[in-house]
Design a protein around this motif. Structure first.
Motif, PDB file in Angstrom:
ATOM      1  N   VAL A  76      -6.086  -4.636  -7.070  1.00 47.82           N
ATOM      2  CA  VAL A  76      -6.799  -4.222  -5.866  1.00 47.82           C
ATOM      3  C   VAL A  76      -7.332  -5.443  -5.131  1.00 47.82           C
ATOM      4  CG1 VAL A  76      -8.764  -2.915  -4.992  1.00 47.82           C
ATOM      5  CG2 VAL A  76      -7.424  -2.024  -6.904  1.00 47.82           C
ATOM      6  N   ARG A 133       0.843  -1.201   0.000  1.00 42.80           N
ATOM      7  CA  ARG A 133       0.000   0.000   0.000  1.00 42.80           C
ATOM      8  C   ARG A 133       0.875   1.248   0.000  1.00 42.80           C
ATOM      9  NH1 ARG A 133      -5.309  -1.122   0.813  1.00 42.80           N
ATOM     10  NH2 ARG A 133      -5.741  -3.122   1.794  1.00 42.80           N
ATOM     11  N   ASP A 143      -1.516   6.866   0.629  1.00 40.94           N
ATOM     12  CA  ASP A 143      -2.934   7.199   0.510  1.00 40.94           C
ATOM     13  C   ASP A 143      -3.843   5.980   0.677  1.00 40.94           C
ATOM     14  OD1 ASP A 143      -2.625   5.801  -1.882  1.00 40.94           O
ATOM     15  OD2 ASP A 143      -3.097   7.510  -3.171  1.00 40.94           O
ATOM     16  N   GLY A 144      -3.242   4.802   0.976  1.00 37.16           N
ATOM     17  CA  GLY A 144      -4.017   3.583   1.181  1.00 37.16           C
ATOM     18  C   GLY A 144      -4.240   2.776  -0.082  1.00 37.16           C
ATOM     19  N   SER A 145      -3.892   3.332  -1.241  1.00 36.05           N
ATOM     20  CA  SER A 145      -4.104   2.595  -2.485  1.00 36.05           C
ATOM     21  C   SER A 145      -3.157   1.399  -2.555  1.00 36.05           C
ATOM     22  CB  SER A 145      -3.924   3.509  -3.698  1.00 36.05           C
ATOM     23  OG  SER A 145      -2.612   4.008  -3.750  1.00 36.05           O
ATOM     24  N   VAL A 146      -3.635   0.348  -3.214  1.00 36.74           N
ATOM     25  CA  VAL A 146      -2.879  -0.886  -3.340  1.00 36.74           C
ATOM     26  C   VAL A 146      -2.072  -0.855  -4.630  1.00 36.74           C
ATOM     27  CG1 VAL A 146      -3.069  -3.403  -3.604  1.00 36.74           C
ATOM     28  CG2 VAL A 146      -4.571  -2.201  -2.007  1.00 36.74           C
ATOM     29  N   VAL A 147      -0.806  -1.246  -4.542  1.00 38.06           N
ATOM     30  CA  VAL A 147       0.041  -1.371  -5.720  1.00 38.06           C
ATOM     31  C   VAL A 147      -0.255  -2.743  -6.316  1.00 38.06           C
ATOM     32  CG1 VAL A 147       2.416  -1.512  -6.547  1.00 38.06           C
ATOM     33  CG2 VAL A 147       1.833   0.065  -4.693  1.00 38.06           C
TER      34      VAL A 147
END
Length: 142
Positions: free
Chosen positions: A27, A17, A20-24
């Motif tokens: 998802v 992550r 910003d919490g987004s997953v690399v």
């Protein structure tokens, strides 16, 4: 209880992550990786934090850019004339291409921008300059 140590072959499930919490990557999909601790095939900070974990244990491991893929280096961004790129190379923004540097090494670059005359290539790792949080579960080891 046995814990993972250098020389242990481990299997981990992980998600990476950004701040910003987004997953690399995909998802919600965990990646699985099998490797031997201490062989240096993973980021050092990641390996060091897996040592001592027990089977089934989960841990969040935060790596700074220095511990991860390095700081973003503007000198690795190249702007070239399109005619310097072989005709058989498909140029498309976001695509990774190989380019031979002055030393004859083949290096991966991402196409950042295109126009009729120029191509902008970025040789930084896509995760360079970013703090990364690895959500790791030690699935098995031996």
């Amino acid at each position: 209880m046995k814990t993972a140590r250098p020389g242990s072959t481990v299997t981990i499930e992980f998600v990476i992550r950004l701040d910003d919490g987004s997953v690399v990557g995909e998802v919600g999909k965990k990646n699985t990786l099998k490797f031997t601790l201490g062989e240096g095939k993973l980021l050092k900070g990641l390996e060091e934090n897996i040592i001592g974990m027990e089977k089934g244990e989960s841990k969040n491991i935060v790596l700074s850019p220095q511990e991860g893929y390095g700081e973003y280096n503007k000198e690795l961004v190249l702007r070239l004339e399109r005619d310097k790129i072989p005709d058989d190379v498909e140029l498309k923004v976001g695509r990774t291409i190989q380019y031979q540097n002055r030393d004859g090494e083949r290096v991966n670059f991402v196409v950042n921008a295109l126009d009729e005359n120029t191509v902008t290539l970025d040789g930084n790792h896509p995760l360079a300059g970013l703090d990364l949080t690895y959500e790791v579960e030690l699935v098995k080891f031996h």
